[in-house]
Design a protein around this motif. Structure first.
Motif, PDB file in Angstrom:
ATOM      1  N   TRP A 126      49.167 -16.923  -2.056  1.00 29.38           N
ATOM      2  CA  TRP A 126      49.490 -15.521  -1.848  1.00 29.38           C
ATOM      3  C   TRP A 126      48.724 -15.006  -0.645  1.00 29.38           C
ATOM      4  O   TRP A 126      47.511 -15.235  -0.522  1.00 29.38           O
ATOM      5  CB  TRP A 126      49.129 -14.678  -3.072  1.00 29.38           C
ATOM      6  CG  TRP A 126      49.956 -14.953  -4.289  1.00 29.38           C
ATOM      7  CD1 TRP A 126      49.647 -15.773  -5.324  1.00 29.38           C
ATOM      8  CD2 TRP A 126      51.235 -14.395  -4.582  1.00 29.38           C
ATOM      9  NE1 TRP A 126      50.654 -15.758  -6.263  1.00 29.38           N
ATOM     10  CE2 TRP A 126      51.651 -14.915  -5.829  1.00 29.38           C
ATOM     11  CE3 TRP A 126      52.074 -13.494  -3.925  1.00 29.38           C
ATOM     12  CZ2 TRP A 126      52.861 -14.576  -6.421  1.00 29.38           C
ATOM     13  CZ3 TRP A 126      53.278 -13.162  -4.516  1.00 29.38           C
ATOM     14  CH2 TRP A 126      53.661 -13.693  -5.741  1.00 29.38           C
ATOM     15  N   TYR A 127      49.433 -14.324   0.238  1.00 25.76           N
ATOM     16  CA  TYR A 127      48.849 -13.599   1.349  1.00 25.76           C
ATOM     17  C   TYR A 127      49.246 -12.134   1.222  1.00 25.76           C
ATOM     18  O   TYR A 127      50.201 -11.794   0.525  1.00 25.76           O
ATOM     19  CB  TYR A 127      49.339 -14.141   2.692  1.00 25.76           C
ATOM     20  CG  TYR A 127      48.718 -15.445   3.127  1.00 25.76           C
ATOM     21  CD1 TYR A 127      47.753 -15.475   4.133  1.00 25.76           C
ATOM     22  CD2 TYR A 127      49.100 -16.652   2.549  1.00 25.76           C
ATOM     23  CE1 TYR A 127      47.195 -16.667   4.546  1.00 25.76           C
ATOM     24  CE2 TYR A 127      48.535 -17.850   2.957  1.00 25.76           C
ATOM     25  CZ  TYR A 127      47.586 -17.848   3.953  1.00 25.76           C
ATOM     26  OH  TYR A 127      47.024 -19.029   4.370  1.00 25.76           O
ATOM     27  N   ARG A 128      48.535 -11.273   1.924  1.00 28.06           N
ATOM     28  CA  ARG A 128      48.912  -9.869   1.924  1.00 28.06           C
ATOM     29  C   ARG A 128      48.737  -9.272   3.304  1.00 28.06           C
ATOM     30  O   ARG A 128      47.927  -9.726   4.101  1.00 28.06           O
ATOM     31  CB  ARG A 128      48.110  -9.070   0.893  1.00 28.06           C
ATOM     32  CG  ARG A 128      46.617  -8.956   1.175  1.00 28.06           C
ATOM     33  CD  ARG A 128      45.921  -8.293  -0.009  1.00 28.06           C
ATOM     34  NE  ARG A 128      44.504  -8.114   0.223  1.00 28.06           N
ATOM     35  CZ  ARG A 128      43.646  -7.659  -0.687  1.00 28.06           C
ATOM     36  NH1 ARG A 128      44.084  -7.327  -1.903  1.00 28.06           N
ATOM     37  NH2 ARG A 128      42.358  -7.525  -0.388  1.00 28.06           N
ATOM     38  N   LEU A 129      49.528  -8.247   3.573  1.00 27.45           N
ATOM     39  CA  LEU A 129      49.500  -7.545   4.840  1.00 27.45           C
ATOM     40  C   LEU A 129      49.397  -6.057   4.550  1.00 27.45           C
ATOM     41  O   LEU A 129      50.338  -5.454   4.028  1.00 27.45           O
ATOM     42  CB  LEU A 129      50.748  -7.857   5.657  1.00 27.45           C
ATOM     43  CG  LEU A 129      50.832  -7.213   7.037  1.00 27.45           C
ATOM     44  CD1 LEU A 129      49.711  -7.715   7.930  1.00 27.45           C
ATOM     45  CD2 LEU A 129      52.191  -7.487   7.668  1.00 27.45           C
ATOM     46  N   GLY A 137      47.961  -1.577   9.300  1.00 23.61           N
ATOM     47  CA  GLY A 137      46.947  -1.583  10.331  1.00 23.61           C
ATOM     48  C   GLY A 137      45.996  -2.758  10.294  1.00 23.61           C
ATOM     49  O   GLY A 137      45.009  -2.763  11.041  1.00 23.61           O
ATOM     50  N   LYS A 138      46.264  -3.745   9.465  1.00 26.85           N
ATOM     51  CA  LYS A 138      45.373  -4.889   9.336  1.00 26.85           C
ATOM     52  C   LYS A 138      46.127  -6.196   9.565  1.00 26.85           C
ATOM     53  O   LYS A 138      47.358  -6.236   9.546  1.00 26.85           O
ATOM     54  CB  LYS A 138      44.718  -4.906   7.954  1.00 26.85           C
ATOM     55  CG  LYS A 138      43.873  -3.685   7.645  1.00 26.85           C
ATOM     56  CD  LYS A 138      43.244  -3.776   6.271  1.00 26.85           C
ATOM     57  CE  LYS A 138      42.401  -2.559   5.969  1.00 26.85           C
ATOM     58  NZ  LYS A 138      41.805  -2.619   4.614  1.00 26.85           N
ATOM     59  N   GLU A 139      45.368  -7.248   9.793  1.00 29.25           N
ATOM     60  CA  GLU A 139      45.956  -8.568   9.947  1.00 29.25           C
ATOM     61  C   GLU A 139      46.282  -9.173   8.590  1.00 29.25           C
ATOM     62  O   GLU A 139      45.741  -8.766   7.559  1.00 29.25           O
ATOM     63  CB  GLU A 139      45.004  -9.491  10.714  1.00 29.25           C
ATOM     64  CG  GLU A 139      44.749  -9.074  12.148  1.00 29.25           C
ATOM     65  CD  GLU A 139      43.872 -10.049  12.891  1.00 29.25           C
ATOM     66  OE1 GLU A 139      43.819  -9.976  14.127  1.00 29.25           O
ATOM     67  OE2 GLU A 139      43.241 -10.910  12.240  1.00 29.25           O
ATOM     68  N   ARG A 140      47.182 -10.146   8.608  1.00 27.26           N
ATOM     69  CA  ARG A 140      47.518 -10.852   7.389  1.00 27.26           C
ATOM     70  C   ARG A 140      46.269 -11.508   6.806  1.00 27.26           C
ATOM     71  O   ARG A 140      45.475 -12.116   7.530  1.00 27.26           O
ATOM     72  CB  ARG A 140      48.591 -11.903   7.672  1.00 27.26           C
ATOM     73  CG  ARG A 140      49.116 -12.603   6.427  1.00 27.26           C
ATOM     74  CD  ARG A 140      50.115 -13.682   6.798  1.00 27.26           C
ATOM     75  NE  ARG A 140      49.500 -14.744   7.564  1.00 27.26           N
ATOM     76  CZ  ARG A 140      50.160 -15.766   8.096  1.00 27.26           C
ATOM     77  NH1 ARG A 140      51.487 -15.843   7.946  1.00 27.26           N
ATOM     78  NH2 ARG A 140      49.524 -16.694   8.779  1.00 27.26           N
ATOM     79  N   GLU A 141      46.105 -11.404   5.507  1.00 25.54           N
ATOM     80  CA  GLU A 141      44.910 -11.863   4.826  1.00 25.54           C
ATOM     81  C   GLU A 141      45.259 -12.844   3.720  1.00 25.54           C
ATOM     82  O   GLU A 141      46.154 -12.594   2.905  1.00 25.54           O
ATOM     83  CB  GLU A 141      44.146 -10.673   4.233  1.00 25.54           C
ATOM     84  CG  GLU A 141      42.911 -11.051   3.433  1.00 25.54           C
ATOM     85  CD  GLU A 141      42.310  -9.873   2.696  1.00 25.54           C
ATOM     86  OE1 GLU A 141      41.110  -9.938   2.362  1.00 25.54           O
ATOM     87  OE2 GLU A 141      43.032  -8.880   2.458  1.00 25.54           O
ATOM     88  N   THR A 157      46.334  -2.151  -1.601  1.00 26.86           N
ATOM     89  CA  THR A 157      47.685  -1.772  -1.193  1.00 26.86           C
ATOM     90  C   THR A 157      48.121  -2.603  -0.003  1.00 26.86           C
ATOM     91  O   THR A 157      47.454  -2.635   1.030  1.00 26.86           O
ATOM     92  CB  THR A 157      47.738  -0.284  -0.855  1.00 26.86           C
ATOM     93  OG1 THR A 157      47.482   0.490  -2.033  1.00 26.86           O
ATOM     94  CG2 THR A 157      49.107   0.090  -0.307  1.00 26.86           C
ATOM     95  N   ALA A 158      49.240  -3.290  -0.147  1.00 26.45           N
ATOM     96  CA  ALA A 158      49.730  -4.185   0.893  1.00 26.45           C
ATOM     97  C   ALA A 158      51.077  -4.747   0.467  1.00 26.45           C
ATOM     98  O   ALA A 158      51.501  -4.587  -0.677  1.00 26.45           O
ATOM     99  CB  ALA A 158      48.744  -5.332   1.139  1.00 26.45           C
TER     100      ALA A 158
END
Length: 119
Positions: free
Chosen positions: A36-39, A42-46, A91-92
């Motif tokens: 699982w990744y999240r975006l 205003g942020k980079e994919r994590e 939240t993403a």
């Protein structure tokens, strides 16, 4: 071809819980790991969490350790992400991913599911 179909996103209050699912279909042989990744805005994919199909080994981002749990059901080719004690910063858009590589290069992706945590 592999299809990754996600479900379970939604709106929840701070401190609440959600359970995400991602079902893989199609050519599901030789899947090494799923993640699982999240975006967030205003942020980079994590990176969030991953699980190896063969060993069951799991990894977590420090930001979610102790709150999120990844699991898998190899009879259904499905992974889950149990998210507890949710915070607004969670939240993403959450994306499911899969790799057939031992080097964990994720090149199969789901459509994403929105998770919104209200303060």
């Amino acid at each position: 071809q592999v299809q990754l179909v996600e479900s379970g996103g939604g709106l929840v209050q701070t401190g609440g819980s959600l359970r995400l699912s991602c079902a893989a279909s199609g050519r599901t042989g030789s899947m090494f790991a799923m993640a699982w990744y999240r975006l967030a805005p205003g942020k980079e994919r994590e990176f969030v969490a991953s699980i190896d199909w063969s060993s069951g080994s799991t990894r977590y981002a420090n930001s979610v350790k102790g709150r999120f749990t990844i699991s898998g059901d190899n009879t259904k080719n499905t992974i889950y992400l149990q998210m507890n004690s949710l915070k607004p910063e969670d939240t993403a858009i959450y994306y499911c991913a899969m790799t057939r590589s031992i080097f964990r290069q994720y090149d199969y992706w789901g459509q994403g599911t929105q998770v919104t945590v209200s303060s």
